[in-house]
Design a protein around this motif. Structure first.
Motif, short mmCIF file in Angstrom:
data_model
loop_
_atom_site.label_atom_id
_atom_site.label_comp_id
_atom_site.label_asym_id
_atom_site.label_seq_id
_atom_site.Cartn_x
_atom_site.Cartn_y
_atom_site.Cartn_z
N GLN A 262 0.80 -1.22 0.00
CA GLN A 262 0.00 0.00 0.00
C GLN A 262 0.83 1.28 0.00
O GLN A 262 0.27 2.37 -0.11
N LEU A 263 2.14 1.15 0.11
CA LEU A 263 2.97 2.33 0.27
C LEU A 263 2.85 3.28 -0.91
O LEU A 263 2.77 4.50 -0.74
N GLU A 264 2.82 2.73 -2.13
CA GLU A 264 2.74 3.59 -3.32
C GLU A 264 1.37 4.25 -3.47
O GLU A 264 1.22 5.17 -4.28
N ASN A 265 0.42 3.77 -2.72
CA ASN A 265 -0.91 4.35 -2.80
C ASN A 265 -1.30 5.05 -1.50
O ASN A 265 -2.47 5.16 -1.16
N THR A 266 -0.28 5.54 -0.79
CA THR A 266 -0.53 6.22 0.48
C THR A 266 0.23 7.54 0.54
O THR A 266 1.46 7.56 0.45
N LEU A 267 -0.51 8.61 0.68
CA LEU A 267 0.05 9.95 0.85
C LEU A 267 0.25 10.18 2.34
O LEU A 267 -0.70 10.10 3.12
N ILE A 268 1.49 10.47 2.74
CA ILE A 268 1.83 10.59 4.16
C ILE A 268 2.30 12.01 4.46
O ILE A 268 3.18 12.55 3.78
N PHE A 269 1.73 12.59 5.49
CA PHE A 269 2.17 13.87 6.04
C PHE A 269 2.78 13.61 7.41
O PHE A 269 2.21 12.87 8.21
N SER A 306 5.31 12.62 1.84
CA SER A 306 5.85 11.50 1.06
C SER A 306 4.72 10.75 0.36
O SER A 306 3.68 10.48 0.97
N TRP A 307 4.94 10.44 -0.91
CA TRP A 307 3.99 9.65 -1.69
C TRP A 307 4.81 8.94 -2.77
O TRP A 307 5.09 9.51 -3.81
N LYS A 308 5.20 7.74 -2.49
CA LYS A 308 6.17 7.03 -3.31
C LYS A 308 5.74 6.95 -4.78
O LYS A 308 4.63 6.53 -5.10
N ASN A 309 6.67 7.39 -5.63
CA ASN A 309 6.50 7.36 -7.08
C ASN A 309 5.39 8.27 -7.60
O ASN A 309 5.07 8.24 -8.78
N LYS A 310 4.83 9.09 -6.73
CA LYS A 310 3.79 10.01 -7.16
C LYS A 310 4.25 11.47 -7.08
O LYS A 310 3.74 12.32 -7.82
N ILE A 311 5.17 11.74 -6.17
CA ILE A 311 5.71 13.10 -6.04
C ILE A 311 7.23 13.01 -6.03
O ILE A 311 7.81 11.93 -5.97
N LYS A 312 7.87 14.15 -6.08
CA LYS A 312 9.32 14.18 -6.09
C LYS A 312 9.88 13.62 -4.77
O LYS A 312 9.19 13.60 -3.75
N GLU A 313 11.13 13.17 -4.82
CA GLU A 313 11.75 12.57 -3.64
C GLU A 313 13.11 13.19 -3.36
O GLU A 313 13.79 13.69 -4.26
#
Length: 467
Positions: A262-269, A306-313
């Motif tokens: 689920q990590l790639e589909n989870t937006l974390i603040f 953080s939002w894996k593969n969806k935003i910059k890192e």
């Protein structure tokens, strides 16, 4: 065709494939997790330059996301900061200006009825909504998280409590699940995380919004014996041990999202509710001030998205940002349309690199007899019946040099902007009683650059520990 076969085919082709085959539905709306920690110092994480506290998992979260270097909460104390973040509006607009949730005279108002929360919006959009940890937004029945949009609440209502089991807790301090007391063993930071992991597992086929509000590293300064032993000779032993536990648990959370795919589909603040306090040995680095006042150390916080593969890192973003933006950004990520009037900005264009600059041109703060405004690099702080100070944060992040006399036009502009913003606010629904005089003296001495002997600090620290 046999009616039973027809019914089977209808069911087979209408239910989600994830339920049929036990697979994660990667095309669903994203999960949203807000990790809110308590009273943490601006400079107390490795990704913020800390050398003596160990935060490898939080640092890894920052490495895999974006670090906001100019991020602020809407209040420098716990309760109004949470009210602003969860509603996406300046909390002064609905009278939630002071810490606490009211008093006997005001009727323990809490978060006023009719003010929608982020959980309300997600619940109406068929998300599972979960709150864990510290609430501190009211004690009445209509203030309870279950009445403010959360399907599940596993936490406590008060502003602080012991990290270890309490024999006879009050209703405010007891660990509860939807109003029912929960007895636990061990350390509360672990307990909250374990419950979060359970919810992640239970909701892996449908989207969820999780508000994970740890009470770490707020007082009381209590840590697990094995962690105290790890940092036996550390000058900030208890804080180091508590921070290690917090970091360890955030690592467990991220690992669970990975194992459940689920990590790639989870937006974390990830952020703190306000600046570091003076009672937990937190460090705000070069920032002036601390929890409770309008200097940068009171409201500028460590903030990671953080939002894996969806935003910059692995980049830093220097634009002016607010915790109010979490609401607007989260619903945008979930493609939820809302007609609510919000004070936050959708950060997604900035997170994806499509937009540059400052998400906010202006930010405002007010708590009773103190207020502040930020426009660009210029900041004005006002203390009622004493006066104002103006600083240029680009040249003087430590807010030492008052420019009010040197740049009177800018000073007047900032004053006018602050007053214009205040004209749209309602009067505070309660005050802070004992705290008002203490905070007034602290503000006055900070404005006079009297750092070594800030009057009121002894009383401030004593009251902090009591609360």
């Amino acid at each position: 065709m046999n009616l039973k076969i027809c019914f089977f085919l209808v069911v087979l082709f209408t239910i989600p494939k994830s339920y049929c085959f036990g697979q994660i539905n990667e095309s669903k709306q994203p999960n949203i997790i807000v990790i809110l920690i308590d009273d943490a110092g601006y400079a107390d994480f490795g990704f913020m330059g800390c050398k003596d506290l160990q935060t490898p998992n939080i640092d890894n979260l920052a490495k895999n996301g974006i670090v906001f270097t100019d991020a602020h909460v809407s209040a420098s104390v716990c309760a109004p900061s949470r009210a602003g973040m969860l509603t996406g509006r300046y909390q002064q607009r609905f009278g939630f200006e002071a810490n606490g949730t009211g008093n006997k005279e005001s009727g323990e108002i809490g978060l006023p009825n009719g003010v929608p929360t982020l959980a309300n919006v997600f619940k109406n959009s068929h998300y599972r909504t979960i709150a864990l940890g510290k609430w501190h937004l009211g004690y009445n029945e209509d203030d309870h998280p279950n009445e403010r949009g959360f399907d599940d609440f596993y936490g406590f209502l008060s502003g602080s409590r012991s990290y270890f089991p309490i024999d006879n807790p009050t209703e405010k301090n007891m660990l509860q699940h939807n109003g029912v007391r929960q007895k636990f063993k061990g350390y509360l930071t672990d307990v909250l995380t374990n419950k979060a992991l359970t919810y992640i597992e239970e909701n892996k086929y449908e989207p969820f919004f999780m508000y994970l509000a740890y009470n770490a590293v707020h007082t009381p300064m209590e840590a697990k014996p094995e962690h105290l032993k790890m940092f036996q000779n550390h000058p900030r032993q208890k804080l180091a041990a508590m921070t290690w536990s917090l970091d360890e648990n955030i690592g467990k959370l991220i690992a669970k999202l990975e194992t459940t795919k689920q990590l790639e589909n989870t937006l974390i603040f990830f952020l703190s509710d306000n600046g570091g306090a003076t009672t937990n040995q937190s460090n705000n680095g070069i920032l002036k001030g601390f929890k409770g006042n309008k200097y940068e150390g009171g409201h500028r916080v460590p903030f990671v998205v953080s939002w894996k593969n969806k935003i910059k890192e692995n980049i830093s973003f220097d634009g002016l940002t607010s915790s109010l933006d979490i609401f607007t950004t989260a619903i945008a990520a979930a493609s939820i349309n809302s007609n609510l009037e919000l004070d936050g900005v959708n950060l997604l264009p900035y997170l994806k690199g499509n937009k540059k600059g400052d998400p906010h041109k202006k930010l405002f703060w007010r708590k009773l007899n103190t207020a502040a405004v930020r426009i660009g690099n210029e900041k004005l702080i006002r203390l009622d019946s004493f006066g104002s100070r103006m600083y240029n944060l680009k040249n003087d992040l430590g807010e030492t040099f008052d420019l009010s006399k040197l740049a009177p036009k800018t000073y007047d502009d900032l004053t006018d902007e602050l007053e214009a913003w205040e004209s749209g606010l309602m009067d505070p629904l309660w005050d802070e009683g004992f705290w008002m005089n203490i905070n007034y003296r602290i503000h006055k001495n900070l404005m006079l650059n009297k750092f070594k002997d800030v009057k009121g600090m002894k009383e401030y620290n004593k009251k902090q520990k009591e609360d």
